[in-house]
Design a protein around this motif. Sequence first.
Motif, PDB file in Angstrom:
ATOM      1  N   TYR A   1      -0.817  23.574 -12.547  1.00 27.46           N
ATOM      2  CA  TYR A   1      -0.610  24.022 -13.915  1.00 27.46           C
ATOM      3  C   TYR A   1      -1.849  24.726 -14.488  1.00 27.46           C
ATOM      4  O   TYR A   1      -1.757  25.762 -15.120  1.00 27.46           O
ATOM      5  CB  TYR A   1      -0.235  22.814 -14.777  1.00 27.46           C
ATOM      6  CG  TYR A   1       0.210  23.198 -16.146  1.00 27.46           C
ATOM      7  CD1 TYR A   1       1.510  23.646 -16.378  1.00 27.46           C
ATOM      8  CD2 TYR A   1      -0.676  23.158 -17.211  1.00 27.46           C
ATOM      9  CE1 TYR A   1       1.912  24.025 -17.640  1.00 27.46           C
ATOM     10  CE2 TYR A   1      -0.282  23.528 -18.479  1.00 27.46           C
ATOM     11  CZ  TYR A   1       1.012  23.967 -18.688  1.00 27.46           C
ATOM     12  OH  TYR A   1       1.401  24.352 -19.946  1.00 27.46           O
TER      13      TYR A   1
ATOM     14  N   ILE B 152       4.929  30.736 -18.510  1.00 27.12           N
ATOM     15  CA  ILE B 152       4.495  29.545 -17.781  1.00 27.12           C
ATOM     16  C   ILE B 152       5.757  28.757 -17.447  1.00 27.12           C
ATOM     17  O   ILE B 152       6.414  28.215 -18.327  1.00 27.12           O
ATOM     18  CB  ILE B 152       3.545  28.689 -18.628  1.00 27.12           C
ATOM     19  CG1 ILE B 152       2.282  29.473 -18.956  1.00 27.12           C
ATOM     20  CG2 ILE B 152       3.195  27.396 -17.882  1.00 27.12           C
ATOM     21  CD1 ILE B 152       1.410  29.809 -17.776  1.00 27.12           C
TER      22      ILE B 152
ATOM     23  N   MET C 206      -2.061  28.511 -16.029  1.00 28.96           N
ATOM     24  CA  MET C 206      -2.554  28.762 -17.389  1.00 28.96           C
ATOM     25  C   MET C 206      -3.712  29.754 -17.376  1.00 28.96           C
ATOM     26  O   MET C 206      -3.777  30.651 -18.209  1.00 28.96           O
ATOM     27  CB  MET C 206      -3.039  27.451 -18.016  1.00 28.96           C
ATOM     28  CG  MET C 206      -1.943  26.518 -18.460  1.00 28.96           C
ATOM     29  SD  MET C 206      -0.960  27.191 -19.817  1.00 28.96           S
ATOM     30  CE  MET C 206      -2.122  26.986 -21.181  1.00 28.96           C
TER      31      MET C 206
END
Lengths: 558, 558
Positions: free
Chosen positions: A399, A421, A403
């Motif tokens: 993640y 995302i 990002m």
Amino acid sequence: MSNTVSAPEALAPGTLRVTPVGGLGEVGRNMTVFEFDGKLLIVDCGVLFPEEHQPGVDLILPDFEAIRGRLDDIVGVVLTHGHEDHIGAVPYLLKRKGDIPLIGSQLTLALVEAKLKEHRIKPYSMTVAEGQREQLGPFDLEFVAVNHSIPDALAVAIRTPAGLVLATGDFKMDQLPLDGRLTDLRAFARLGEEGVDLFLVDSTNADVPGFTPLEREIGPVLDQVIGKAPRRVIVASFSSHVHRVQQVIDAAAAHGRRVAFLGRSMVRNMTIAEQLGYLNVPDGVLIDYKKAKDLPDDRVVYMSTGSQGEPMAVLSRMANLDHAIEPGEGDTVILASSLIPGNENAVYRVIDGLTKLGANVVHKANAKVHVSGHAAAGELLYCYNILGPKNVLPVHGEYRHLMANAKLAQDSGIPAENTIIAENGTVIDLKDGVTRVVGQLDLGFVYVDGSSVGEITDADLKDRRILGEEGFISVIVVVDAATGRIVTGPEIHARGFAEDDTVFDSVKPKIAQALTEAAKSGVRDQHALQQVVRRTIGRWVNQSLRRRPMIVPMVIEA
Amino acid sequence: MSNTVSAPEALAPGTLRVTPVGGLGEVGRNMTVFEFDGKLLIVDCGVLFPEEHQPGVDLILPDFEAIRGRLDDIVGVVLTHGHEDHIGAVPYLLKRKGDIPLIGSQLTLALVEAKLKEHRIKPYSMTVAEGQREQLGPFDLEFVAVNHSIPDALAVAIRTPAGLVLATGDFKMDQLPLDGRLTDLRAFARLGEEGVDLFLVDSTNADVPGFTPLEREIGPVLDQVIGKAPRRVIVASFSSHVHRVQQVIDAAAAHGRRVAFLGRSMVRNMTIAEQLGYLNVPDGVLIDYKKAKDLPDDRVVYMSTGSQGEPMAVLSRMANLDHAIEPGEGDTVILASSLIPGNENAVYRVIDGLTKLGANVVHKANAKVHVSGHAAAGELLYCYNILGPKNVLPVHGEYRHLMANAKLAQDSGIPAENTIIAENGTVIDLKDGVTRVVGQLDLGFVYVDGSSVGEITDADLKDRRILGEEGFISVIVVVDAATGRIVTGPEIHARGFAEDDTVFDSVKPKIAQALTEAAKSGVRDQHALQQVVRRTIGRWVNQSLRRRPMIVPMVIEA
């Protein structure tokens, strides 16, 4: 952010549906499904390697639930390059339907075919090269050269009436690659002129500032270390890293040393790479490792697997003196490889073992013997600026990597609402340059353990973690079915718990008493009696030893 | 190198015996025993934290076998500083003999006493300070200030008629320490003039080139990050790192924020440090975390534990929304800490979790928010040159660290034969400036699990690893004692193995048949019948599923 599961709406005509199935929120098992006009195109089909909280698991597959009932609609699987996290799940897909065509470059398909051969599968495959265009069902594919830590990697541009999508696969932008095969920024520029509606881009190093150093900077370091080595040299690296191996061969040859490959995958992959011309070996340099033992120590380089400290690979076995080649005083070992997070303890155990045997161990912490295969932040900015994509979907990464990549896209001027995302299973529709998240599939981990696929569940892994941390205690009592009277037992066995079973002597009468009382009050149900046993011994072990092993009570009627 | 076990010869008069018991070949459980004229002096008594191949273990102790039968001869335990790997095993030593005196600095003893209080032990302790000399039995001790990642650390010089020994404990040589308390190189120079016969020296960072950066370089980074943070700030660090916490408090105060401590050990240690004057907190800056919730988000800094991703510590619980403080969009989290090898996956899981909640996570990979507490190679060379020791025993480190440190000693001019690479249990005698290895004790790992100490064996850990990787299958058969005929069963239960037990339906008749055949041929012995069961199901599970779970056969007579 965690999307709630929701079934996607029906796919509207003229719309492209993009569903990342694996590789988001993780490093591995990359797989993306594209759907248009009832047909599916898959890009990559890789495996994920388990972490320590998934004990005993061999591999983790993408969840093919995403394509359940749709196997007949698949027009092909594009494989961007030959790494396990992009091709490793192909055998499991083809076991479901053997005639799904595989599309990839020459080296990629050769590596896939060698793997499939071990599964006794002969695939339908179509070799493509950079610059080539192919129509697969409604998908107009164009292949673009990219540079990575394996030769012959390709990005793929996918054109449908819904728009133009570019998926990079894994890549970096080494500006002086060993094979001269650059990431094709001219093609990127041309696609940018045409208008990229959606850009799926490798995020692995998006949080690394600057630029990945050149692969060729490693050569002089290898040359110097090998040149100064007084006795044998052992180099460990990934078995598919042709350019790294090439540099080892070049340095060995320059210093009059012969090279022996060690480890099944190293031998297999380098044989393929040499046959296809990706690896250039001067005449007389290669030697079988069994014959290499007869050479003087300062005339040989062993090129081996095991750079991640894998216990069954060559390097670990050498460190444990469990291999025909036994390292010793004056030998030099080079780990020309990354150190994948989670492998530190294993790798340092190998380094310590080799050091103890007298070897001089050179690794990325003390010499420049590795560079990454992925584009760092500086390179990604070049891509965003050259392509100017309308929408960006960061893929391939945890993640935090996704990002960081989205942030770079935004820094380059792409609006935040156009950087997506997503998670595995997020369903994204594209039409007229606009993307929309239209659903979220409920996808999970599919564990391979031995020959079983998908049978091990998260509950089993939880049991394994308890068993592995605390061991178990089993209590067997045979009771008379009619009276509930104890016929035999309680017998207590424990594993992973304590040195001997006499520790249980004090609790046996307690169990017998609890069962007798239960029987007196009329309890006959096997399950209820087992609960009595569990409670009695569970409370005892917790209070007297402050531990929580798994407790397996078995009350048997005879 | 691996020394063969050999009982040491009797200690000759006028000779000092030095036995490292823990901390060699590992990072942790530091403990060294010095013997002269029948008396023992112990320096440090720490714990080691388990690695992934030691599942379920809470702590690992030094093997007190080294001092078996000698408890009454111990004149004292010198504790060089208050870290767990130097003091953590003290409670277990004092449980064997409660009146062994503890000697250490004010802060060190305060931390030990707080720990002992939890074990309900009140120790005999003697506070010492740098420059102080104390006679303990035949040992003339002099304490020397050293700088480390906890205040009030001491090296100890040990004089006996056999010579002068200097043990550094953990240290570095920050030349601008926050508290102005330098590693006392003037004392080192004076000891060097006198003549150091044996130098026991911290090896942790011996393979790190150059110099450890200054602790105070972190302050401006913290100041900048906290100054720019739009909402709440959460900082995680080691709960004993007083100077790191001091810099967080200073930065918070400079930006008008109040500070709340989170986590039991953070609250306990910082309360002690403030009471004793090691931590300077401006009036009105500290606030209870329950009250901090009422402050505006940009007026608070939470100082918490959990920087290593420990699942039960505050930071992990925050990342899982399992704590009263729930991080969210716009919050800033700073991991002002090292990343201990082996913890990478756990730490990155926490970072990903926090990022997903919307927090901006600052850590040593993306900002300068940590420096090490140990002397790097450059600093160690200063020590060797100032001290000019006759003999060197590198301690505190994995084998590669000890080797790197010995190499530095040799680079500074100390002969190779005077640099001793030892293991735990190596017995070294010193007399007239000459060291000799005179024996090797057989020392092992002592595992603490729950309230049990030393009961878990390596065999149990092996069982746990098998159980944790593969689960187990138990087979219960009740047979008639006289005839061997099956009364009940086979019942098969598995855990950590597969989704349901119907997978075993096909093997039950095979087991029954094998047992019936064994009974027919006269086998009655319970153990032999269990082997029949084990072989039958073991072969089946291996061939049909390619797996190797633990098999627990139980044949019970009724």
